[in-house]
Design a protein around this motif. Structure first.
Motif, short mmCIF file in Angstrom:
data_model
loop_
_atom_site.label_atom_id
_atom_site.label_comp_id
_atom_site.label_asym_id
_atom_site.label_seq_id
_atom_site.Cartn_x
_atom_site.Cartn_y
_atom_site.Cartn_z
N ASN A 103 5.11 -1.00 11.44
CA ASN A 103 3.95 -0.99 10.54
C ASN A 103 2.66 -0.58 11.23
OD1 ASN A 103 6.11 -2.32 9.40
ND2 ASN A 103 4.88 -3.78 8.30
N ASP A 148 -2.27 2.97 8.94
CA ASP A 148 -2.40 2.98 7.48
C ASP A 148 -1.12 3.47 6.82
OD1 ASP A 148 -5.05 2.25 7.89
OD2 ASP A 148 -5.80 4.29 7.67
N LEU A 149 -0.91 3.02 5.58
CA LEU A 149 0.20 3.51 4.77
C LEU A 149 -0.41 4.19 3.55
CD1 LEU A 149 3.21 3.78 4.30
CD2 LEU A 149 3.22 1.46 3.34
N VAL A 185 1.13 -4.63 6.21
CA VAL A 185 0.61 -3.29 6.53
C VAL A 185 -0.48 -3.49 7.58
CG1 VAL A 185 -0.60 -1.26 5.65
CG2 VAL A 185 1.12 -2.38 4.23
N LEU A 220 -3.60 0.05 2.89
CA LEU A 220 -2.55 0.50 1.98
C LEU A 220 -3.23 1.20 0.82
CD1 LEU A 220 0.34 0.70 0.92
CD2 LEU A 220 0.10 -1.64 0.04
N ILE A 276 -2.25 -7.27 4.03
CA ILE A 276 -2.85 -5.98 4.37
C ILE A 276 -3.94 -6.26 5.41
CG2 ILE A 276 -3.98 -3.90 3.48
CD1 ILE A 276 -1.33 -4.54 2.02
#
Length: 143
Positions: free
Chosen positions: A27, A30-31, A48, A52, A68
Protein backbone atom coordinates in the motif's frame (compact mmCIF):
# COMPACT_ATOMS: atom_id res chain seq x y z
CA UNK A 1 -22.54 -20.21 -26.31
CA UNK A 2 -19.78 -17.68 -26.68
CA UNK A 3 -19.11 -15.06 -24.01
CA UNK A 4 -18.05 -11.68 -25.33
CA UNK A 5 -16.12 -9.45 -22.94
CA UNK A 6 -16.91 -5.79 -23.36
CA UNK A 7 -14.30 -3.05 -23.14
CA UNK A 8 -15.99 -1.90 -19.93
CA UNK A 9 -15.59 -5.37 -18.35
CA UNK A 10 -11.97 -5.57 -19.47
CA UNK A 11 -11.25 -2.16 -17.99
CA UNK A 12 -13.00 -3.08 -14.71
CA UNK A 13 -10.89 -6.26 -14.49
CA UNK A 14 -7.75 -4.17 -15.14
CA UNK A 15 -8.73 -1.83 -12.28
CA UNK A 16 -9.07 -4.72 -9.82
CA UNK A 17 -5.67 -6.09 -10.94
CA UNK A 18 -4.18 -2.62 -10.39
CA UNK A 19 -5.61 -2.54 -6.83
CA UNK A 20 -4.21 -5.99 -6.03
CA UNK A 21 -0.76 -4.85 -7.22
CA UNK A 22 -1.10 -1.82 -4.92
CA UNK A 23 -1.92 -4.11 -1.97
CA UNK A 24 1.02 -6.41 -2.79
CA UNK A 25 3.33 -3.38 -2.79
CA UNK A 26 2.35 -2.88 0.87
CA UNK A 27 0.00 0.00 0.00
CA UNK A 28 2.77 2.46 -0.88
CA UNK A 29 1.60 5.94 -1.87
CA UNK A 30 -1.66 7.19 -3.31
CA UNK A 31 -4.30 4.99 -4.92
CA UNK A 32 -5.77 6.87 -7.90
CA UNK A 33 -9.03 5.33 -9.13
CA UNK A 34 -10.75 8.41 -10.51
CA UNK A 35 -12.98 7.87 -13.57
CA UNK A 36 -12.89 4.08 -13.08
CA UNK A 37 -15.86 1.69 -13.41
CA UNK A 38 -15.31 0.30 -9.91
CA UNK A 39 -18.44 -0.46 -7.86
CA UNK A 40 -16.79 -1.65 -4.65
CA UNK A 41 -13.31 -2.05 -3.27
CA UNK A 42 -11.78 -5.50 -2.80
CA UNK A 43 -12.36 -6.87 0.72
CA UNK A 44 -8.61 -7.09 1.33
CA UNK A 45 -8.13 -3.33 0.84
CA UNK A 46 -8.38 -1.85 4.33
CA UNK A 47 -5.52 0.67 4.37
CA UNK A 48 -4.26 3.28 1.90
CA UNK A 49 -0.86 4.76 2.77
CA UNK A 50 -1.61 8.02 0.96
CA UNK A 51 -4.74 9.46 -0.66
CA UNK A 52 -7.58 7.45 -2.17
CA UNK A 53 -9.09 9.23 -5.19
CA UNK A 54 -12.42 7.77 -6.32
CA UNK A 55 -13.78 10.98 -7.86
CA UNK A 56 -15.94 10.52 -10.95
CA UNK A 57 -15.92 6.74 -10.42
CA UNK A 58 -18.96 4.46 -10.15
CA UNK A 59 -18.19 3.44 -6.55
CA UNK A 60 -21.26 2.35 -4.56
CA UNK A 61 -19.71 0.77 -1.47
CA UNK A 62 -16.66 1.33 0.75
CA UNK A 63 -15.30 -1.24 3.20
CA UNK A 64 -15.93 -0.89 6.93
CA UNK A 65 -12.86 -0.03 9.00
CA UNK A 66 -11.15 1.55 5.97
CA UNK A 67 -8.14 3.70 6.91
CA UNK A 68 -6.81 6.44 4.62
CA UNK A 69 -3.52 8.02 5.71
CA UNK A 70 -4.07 11.27 3.79
CA UNK A 71 -7.28 12.25 1.94
CA UNK A 72 -10.37 10.56 0.51
CA UNK A 73 -11.94 12.06 -2.64
CA UNK A 74 -15.52 11.01 -3.41
CA UNK A 75 -16.57 13.98 -5.53
CA UNK A 76 -19.11 13.22 -8.28
CA UNK A 77 -19.69 9.62 -7.17
CA UNK A 78 -23.01 7.77 -6.70
CA UNK A 79 -21.94 6.60 -3.21
CA UNK A 80 -24.76 7.32 -0.74
CA UNK A 81 -23.18 6.57 2.61
CA UNK A 82 -19.82 6.29 4.29
CA UNK A 83 -18.82 3.08 6.08
CA UNK A 84 -18.58 2.63 9.82
CA UNK A 85 -15.21 3.26 11.46
CA UNK A 86 -13.79 5.18 8.49
CA UNK A 87 -10.49 6.86 9.42
CA UNK A 88 -9.06 9.73 7.35
CA UNK A 89 -5.72 11.36 8.19
CA UNK A 90 -6.46 14.63 6.42
CA UNK A 91 -9.37 15.75 4.19
CA UNK A 92 -12.66 14.28 2.98
CA UNK A 93 -14.02 15.56 -0.35
CA UNK A 94 -17.75 14.87 -0.86
CA UNK A 95 -18.65 17.89 -3.02
CA UNK A 96 -21.25 17.12 -5.68
CA UNK A 97 -21.88 13.68 -4.17
CA UNK A 98 -24.96 11.83 -2.90
CA UNK A 99 -23.66 11.38 0.64
CA UNK A 100 -26.24 12.85 3.01
CA UNK A 101 -24.90 12.02 6.47
CA UNK A 102 -21.70 11.17 8.27
CA UNK A 103 -21.37 8.10 10.49
CA UNK A 104 -20.74 8.96 14.14
CA UNK A 105 -17.76 6.60 14.09
CA UNK A 106 -16.01 8.73 11.42
CA UNK A 107 -12.56 9.98 12.47
CA UNK A 108 -11.02 12.77 10.42
CA UNK A 109 -8.01 14.99 11.12
CA UNK A 110 -8.55 17.58 8.40
CA UNK A 111 -11.47 19.27 6.66
CA UNK A 112 -14.66 18.09 4.98
CA UNK A 113 -15.41 19.72 1.62
CA UNK A 114 -19.10 19.35 0.74
CA UNK A 115 -20.11 22.08 -1.73
CA UNK A 116 -23.23 21.18 -3.78
CA UNK A 117 -23.56 17.84 -2.01
CA UNK A 118 -26.67 16.13 -0.69
CA UNK A 119 -25.06 16.53 2.74
CA UNK A 120 -24.90 20.33 2.40
CA UNK A 121 -28.46 20.54 1.05
CA UNK A 122 -29.81 18.41 3.90
CA UNK A 123 -28.14 20.29 6.78
CA UNK A 124 -28.67 23.87 7.90
CA UNK A 125 -25.82 26.17 8.88
CA UNK A 126 -26.60 25.43 12.54
CA UNK A 127 -26.42 21.66 11.90
CA UNK A 128 -23.08 22.08 10.15
CA UNK A 129 -21.66 24.12 13.05
CA UNK A 130 -22.76 21.35 15.45
CA UNK A 131 -21.25 18.64 13.24
CA UNK A 132 -17.96 20.59 13.09
CA UNK A 133 -17.75 20.40 16.87
CA UNK A 134 -18.84 16.75 16.91
CA UNK A 135 -16.19 15.66 14.41
CA UNK A 136 -13.68 18.29 15.57
CA UNK A 137 -12.99 19.45 12.02
CA UNK A 138 -13.87 22.27 9.67
CA UNK A 139 -16.71 21.67 7.20
CA UNK A 140 -16.33 23.74 4.01
CA UNK A 141 -19.55 24.42 2.10
CA UNK A 142 -18.12 26.77 -0.53
CA UNK A 143 -15.01 27.01 -2.76
Amino acid sequence: MRYIITKFEMYAEHVYTYIQKYIKSKNKGDLDLEYTPIIKLPENLNFVNGSLDLSYSTIEHLNSNLQIKVSLDLMYTPLKKLPENLRIGKNLYISNSNISKLPTSLRICGKIFCKNSTFQKKHSTIDIKFLQSLFNCEIITSI
